[in-house]
Design a protein around this motif. Sequence first.
Motif, short mmCIF file in Angstrom:
data_model
loop_
_atom_site.label_atom_id
_atom_site.label_comp_id
_atom_site.label_asym_id
_atom_site.label_seq_id
_atom_site.Cartn_x
_atom_site.Cartn_y
_atom_site.Cartn_z
N PHE A 131 -11.06 -2.24 -3.30
CA PHE A 131 -10.88 -3.69 -3.43
C PHE A 131 -10.16 -4.27 -2.21
O PHE A 131 -10.46 -5.38 -1.76
N PHE A 132 -9.19 -3.51 -1.70
CA PHE A 132 -8.45 -3.99 -0.52
C PHE A 132 -9.40 -4.11 0.67
O PHE A 132 -9.37 -5.10 1.41
N THR A 141 -5.93 -3.74 -6.27
CA THR A 141 -5.99 -2.43 -5.61
C THR A 141 -5.13 -1.39 -6.33
O THR A 141 -3.97 -1.65 -6.67
N LEU A 198 -8.00 -8.32 -3.98
CA LEU A 198 -6.95 -7.56 -3.29
C LEU A 198 -5.80 -7.14 -4.20
O LEU A 198 -5.37 -5.98 -4.15
N ARG A 248 -10.46 1.90 -7.10
CA ARG A 248 -10.14 0.50 -6.84
C ARG A 248 -9.43 0.28 -5.51
O ARG A 248 -9.14 -0.85 -5.14
N VAL A 249 -9.18 1.36 -4.78
CA VAL A 249 -8.65 1.21 -3.42
C VAL A 249 -9.65 0.45 -2.55
O VAL A 249 -9.28 -0.19 -1.56
N VAL A 270 1.11 0.93 -4.35
CA VAL A 270 -0.12 1.71 -4.57
C VAL A 270 0.13 3.20 -4.33
O VAL A 270 -0.48 4.05 -4.97
N LEU A 314 -7.36 1.38 5.63
CA LEU A 314 -7.54 0.16 4.85
C LEU A 314 -7.23 -1.09 5.68
O LEU A 314 -7.94 -2.10 5.60
N LEU A 369 0.82 -1.21 0.00
CA LEU A 369 0.00 0.00 0.00
C LEU A 369 0.85 1.26 0.00
O LEU A 369 0.48 2.28 -0.60
#
Length: 417
Positions: free
Chosen positions: A318-319, A310, A307, A315-316, A255, A265, A251
């Motif tokens: 998704f996590f 992400t 996951l 789409r963050v 990300v 998250l 992350l």
Amino acid sequence: MDPYAMTTGVLRNPDFLRFLTSHVGNELGANISRVALPLVAVVALHAGPAQVALLSALQTAAFLLLGLPAGVWVDRMRRRRVMVVSDLARFVLLASIPLAAHLGVLSIGMMFTVAFLAGVAQVFNDVADQTYLPNLVSTPQLGDGNSKLEVVRSGGFLAGPGIGGALVQLLGAPRTMLATALGALASAVFLSSIRTPDKPPAAGVREPLLRGIGAGLRYVWRDRLMRMFAAASIAANVTVGAVLGLSVLFLAEDVGLPPGLIGVLLMSGGFGGVAAGLLGGVLSRRIGTARMTWLSLTVPAPFALLLPMTQADWRVAFFAITSIALSWSSALSTVGLITYRQTTVPEHLLGRVNASFRSFMWGSIPLGALLGGFVAQEIGVRTALWVFMIGRLVSFVPLLFSPLPWLRDFDEAQAKS
């Protein structure tokens, strides 16, 4: 145990409330550490993927190395005393990190040492914890009590990382570790206030250590349901260990999210765990404990594939979706299996059986964390997460060879094991 508490709701038992409150401090502090500890390594010490993975592995390595003998030793000791001493040990160890940072002597080697020793204390705490609840509540209240404890565990998982991320931004990662240490101290205080006498260990000739370990392992092996649950748990927790070891790095760097959002998250899975704890009693009565456990393991499994998708846009989510689904799954299955052990295993063996099972479950996490670090080093963090999440998707397969899919309640397993 108070006779009145035996015939009323578990929350009317004052000692259970003290026990529950001790979990609040412990779980909140532990989940703040879940964000702060790797961020200390990444931000303050510039650790790479392999070092962060090793740090994560060392936090649970003691389950692999000491889990089995811990069960024998806990069966020989007063269980509440074990929990208090382990909480105090964790307080001292975790408080040493901000102190060392303040003095300018913090190193990655020291963090590895603290992570391992705090994990050793946690092993004894966890084995004693799962063995202690039957001392406080009646047998019919065990399922309700375990559900309430799961709400606290999941609530800590929910709130801790968010608080941890905010504290890291406000105070810095090393100072945030002080909050974790204070959580362990608060747990020790509430445990010490419980009025129910700390039950002494069962009288009798003490078995040699290896023979005592063998007794717990044999019990797990002979129980067909626990045996196959152990196989599925090892498969699942290898993947979980890898994901836990890589999540902060994924992350933060792949990300590209700030610490505060990372904390949000990481805490999102707590929503699934809280929901499972609140609904566990209702679901077990409506559809049966075994059926509830089976459905909780299979229905959310496909969400694991979200996951690795992400990204730093919409789409963050998704996590968070994956975390909620898999935490719901884990919490419900944990409530069912713990209650099964507490109601079927003889008291003089309960510590050893709990330790044996937790060794299989938690001992596989550091192996997964190490494996995840090495795989990510070779193929990249995101690709490694794809590999391990596919593994998580199929981890329930060993249970197809157990009685679980055909049971409504766990008490039917005794006849079919």
